[in-house]
Enzyme design. Structure first.
Site, mmCIF file in Angstrom:
data_model
loop_
_atom_site.group_PDB
_atom_site.id
_atom_site.type_symbol
_atom_site.label_atom_id
_atom_site.label_comp_id
_atom_site.label_asym_id
_atom_site.label_seq_id
_atom_site.Cartn_x
_atom_site.Cartn_y
_atom_site.Cartn_z
ATOM 1 N N GLU A 1 -8.996 6.819 3.768
ATOM 2 C CA GLU A 1 -8.433 6.918 2.432
ATOM 3 C C GLU A 1 -9.425 6.595 1.325
ATOM 4 O OE1 GLU A 1 -3.866 5.607 3.565
ATOM 5 O OE2 GLU A 1 -5.203 4.079 2.753
ATOM 6 N N CYS B 1 0.857 -1.180 0.000
ATOM 7 C CA CYS B 1 0.000 0.000 0.000
ATOM 8 C C CYS B 1 0.896 1.234 0.000
ATOM 9 C CB CYS B 1 -0.885 0.036 1.244
ATOM 10 S SG CYS B 1 -2.034 -1.334 1.371
#
Length: 195
Positions: A113, A65
């Site tokens: 996010e 990520c």
């Protein structure tokens, strides 16, 4: 100082913040990505986050990520983080989940996010950078997905949500269709190699 792109609810960019200070108990919405690296046999590379990381230390998760830098092409950001975290030189990230978004908390630190999800097919052996990754392993996708969905495998909260969406694309991760880029947040820059 590495910076992240802050987002409005509509996915447009509204500023930047230093990565070192953006994650806290009231983390603002920001831009990120998740990548799932598969080898040519369809096995996924799983990683365990370094034990000293501020967010979700020691948690097993998808391959990699990260956050694109301001004005950075997101596909290039995926490749940059795979090199930095796992020493893998890969090519052609493919967009799978353009609209993925989540919020999760651990130990008082929140992730918040808009996080498009990419597939990368790469046979490089991962060499974890200990500053980022504690360990890595390859697992057949079907076995991994089943264990995540039935709750027998502990995995990051975002990966658990992503796996639930990815299995809807079909049983073979190498045959999943590439998603329409129109679903991406407007702040995402995405050019080559995905054109």
């Amino acid at each position: 100082m590495e910076q992240v792109v802050l987002l409005a609810e509509d996915g447009s960019a509204i500023g930047v913040e230093d990565k070192a200070v953006v994650h806290h108990a009231d983390t603002p919405l920001h831009l990120a990505f998740s990548s799932y690296v598969f080898d040519s046999a369809g096995r996924i590379v799983l990683t365990r986050r370094a034990l000293h990381k501020k967010t979700f230390p020691g948690v097993w998760t998808n391959t990699c990520c990260g956050h694109p830098l301001p004005d950075e092409d997101m596909a290039q950001a995926v490749l940059r983080r795979l090199r930095d975290e796992l020493g893998m030189t890969c090519s052609e990230p493919e967009l799978l989940l353009p609209r993925f978004r989540y919020r999760a908390e651990m130990g008082g630190v929140v992730e918040n996010e808009m996080c498009p999800v990419f597939r990368v097919v790469c046979d490089d052996e991962p060499v974890p950078n200990p500053a980022e990754v504690d360990s890595a392993e390859r697992v057949p996708w079907a076995e991994f997905a089943r264990s995540v969905l039935d709750g027998t495998r502990e995995i990051s909260p975002w990966a658990k949500l992503q796996v639930a969406e990815l299995v809807k694309l079909g049983p073979d991760p190498l045959a999943w269709p590439v998603a329409d880029r129109a679903g991406l947040p407007s702040a995402v820059r995405l050019g080559s190699p995905l054109q």
